[in-house]
Design a protein around this motif. Sequence first.
Motif: not given
Lengths: 344, 344
Positions: B164-191
């Motif tokens: 995920v850090r690599d991903l954000v670095a990649h996105l930041h490098g491309l100039g993106h600043r407004r980043l959003a996430i679609i989360a999974g259910p809060a009941a799950t750890t992966t969420g």
Amino acid sequence: MASIKDVAAEAGVSVATVSRALNGHPSVSAAARERVLAAVETLGYRPNAVARSLRTDQTRTLGLVISDVMNPYFTELARSVEEEARALGYSVIIGNADERPDLQDHHVTTLLDRRIDGLLVSPTDGGSPHMLAAARAGTPMVFVDRWIPGVDVPVVRSDGRAAVRDLVAHLHGLGHRRLAIIAGPAATTTGRERVDAFREALAAYGLPLPAAYIGQGDFQAGSGRRVTEGFLDLPEPPEVVFAADNLMALGALDAVRARGLRVPEDMALAAFDDIPWFVHTDPPVTAIAQPTRDLGRAAVRALVDRIAGRPGASVALPARLVVRRSCGEANPQEHPSPVRRSTP
Amino acid sequence: MASIKDVAAEAGVSVATVSRALNGHPSVSAAARERVLAAVETLGYRPNAVARSLRTDQTRTLGLVISDVMNPYFTELARSVEEEARALGYSVIIGNADERPDLQDHHVTTLLDRRIDGLLVSPTDGGSPHMLAAARAGTPMVFVDRWIPGVDVPVVRSDGRAAVRDLVAHLHGLGHRRLAIIAGPAATTTGRERVDAFREALAAYGLPLPAAYIGQGDFQAGSGRRVTEGFLDLPEPPEVVFAADNLMALGALDAVRARGLRVPEDMALAAFDDIPWFVHTDPPVTAIAQPTRDLGRAAVRALVDRIAGRPGASVALPARLVVRRSCGEANPQEHPSPVRRSTP
DNA sequence: ATCCTCCGTGTAATCGATTCCACGAGGAGG
DNA sequence: CCTCCTCGTGGAATCGATTACACGGAGGAT
């Protein structure tokens, strides 16, 4: 783990009474029933399904042997089978044959050893002696999607002939004349049938299906890729490739892309089996959609019929063409596509 | 169906000798063994696994309860679990929870009633009392992919923080600043975890993760679509949407497409979980790939360890970023992407 | 020749449920 | 009051395997 004896001791009754109380047998007094239920509660007792199966000679379990779990079509089929089975009070054990006859055999054997009540099979090949023997010996069995000719077992499948005719009409309308197919294994009915349907549909337009335009695949992505590369190497490559399943279509897409060519300009593509991802591929893929959910439901019902001693009817549900852009854009006035579906 | 008694009669020995001959017990004479084998052959005898299980108190079966079979990630997980289990002499019964706690409970109960030797679970929620009781009661159990905090059960999962850090670095490098996430259910750890990892990675670049940019999904395509529509309706929509699983990414793609917008120009997209189709979507989707096969293998090994009375170690394998085009084209000189994978 | 060991085998108990059959209590009918 | 039926219950057989224990015979040691 608490057994029925523990419950009997706790409730101060015999195991027979516990069994009767738990199975809703009428001749149990209200008082006894209550004591049993209370004992069950305090002990956290759950009946041992293994013991029950041994005694009653039924497992309330269905076996499902499919050709390839990684294929979204079979995944969906498995899901609908499990749903319908659950609604009817059965569990399902899935065996993944991975298109390998030896694995298919392994699963059939294992399932039979577990004394499942009935078997749903999508055969990878002509069938092992063991499976055929089981069928003849009277094990309730139903073929789904694919079948083995000459075996007296109900078949639940989808009939794609009309949809293939629609597809060829669509392709012909777009001006395509050199049409090729990536076939499935000749050992499978779907492998052969789809080629036959395609050939017949072409014949109606006076188009040939030369041997060079029939590629031999195995329903896996890798073979789709290899066959498509072969097509592209032909002195006169086909204008359209029709993949007999979705994974081989994926492979075909790989192959075309790897050469730096475009779909549909350099080569058009269509597939048997529609899947959600086809909407979002580049380009969206024209496909023949099977009524997968209905197939799964019908298969379970037929199997449960056989288990109950009823005949169990064969079913063939029609597939339908879903036109997208992978074969080229139709000119709506001139060549209306047979079926069009709104984007989901 | 022939039983051990029939074999004994046919071979002219006792059932004990048949059992011993078939189980490779040393004290059986060669002559007796041969007669037994011959009888087995002529009768087509196969041992009844139900009876054997009752006696030996082991079924040589593992239960696998997964959150959603239709999700290619879980399908692949299930496949590798079955492979490894088969190699170790176990069968696997798969239960599909469909992200529904009640269904998860149903399958856990059914599996336990069948006296499976061990249970592999990817919990949909905090866990039913029944499942937790089973865990405490000592049923060999291993969590895979997701887990339930505070329960003493080994966890086999993938650690996506670095990716995920690599991903954000990649996105930041491309100039993106407004980043959003679609989360999974809060009941799950992966969420929860994926949101946390994303937020931390953003913080490293001084970027905020406002509440409006956290969409609540349920790991299904429909929710991905709804959340993305919400993002697009914002006065200031995000430049990038990171979907916490592949199905929600599919839904996001649907939503963007339905508005006639383009990826990545109008909105960039990335997903957790890589799947073969992401190579061929329009555009190919940048994703975080989990070592799914290894996860399945490790989970089975941990479970079999527990069954054998050994401790059974928790495992966390690193995921890795696979850069494609759905977040925009990097300028190779300026912003080399952390990882790049050749087209398959 | 006698005794002890070991080997191969059979008898029977066991696992946890279901279910047939028998039996005692209680009510109805004569 | 006696007989018969019904109802609730318990004892025990059963399903098909595994396995502890017993037993008979062969062979070696003394």
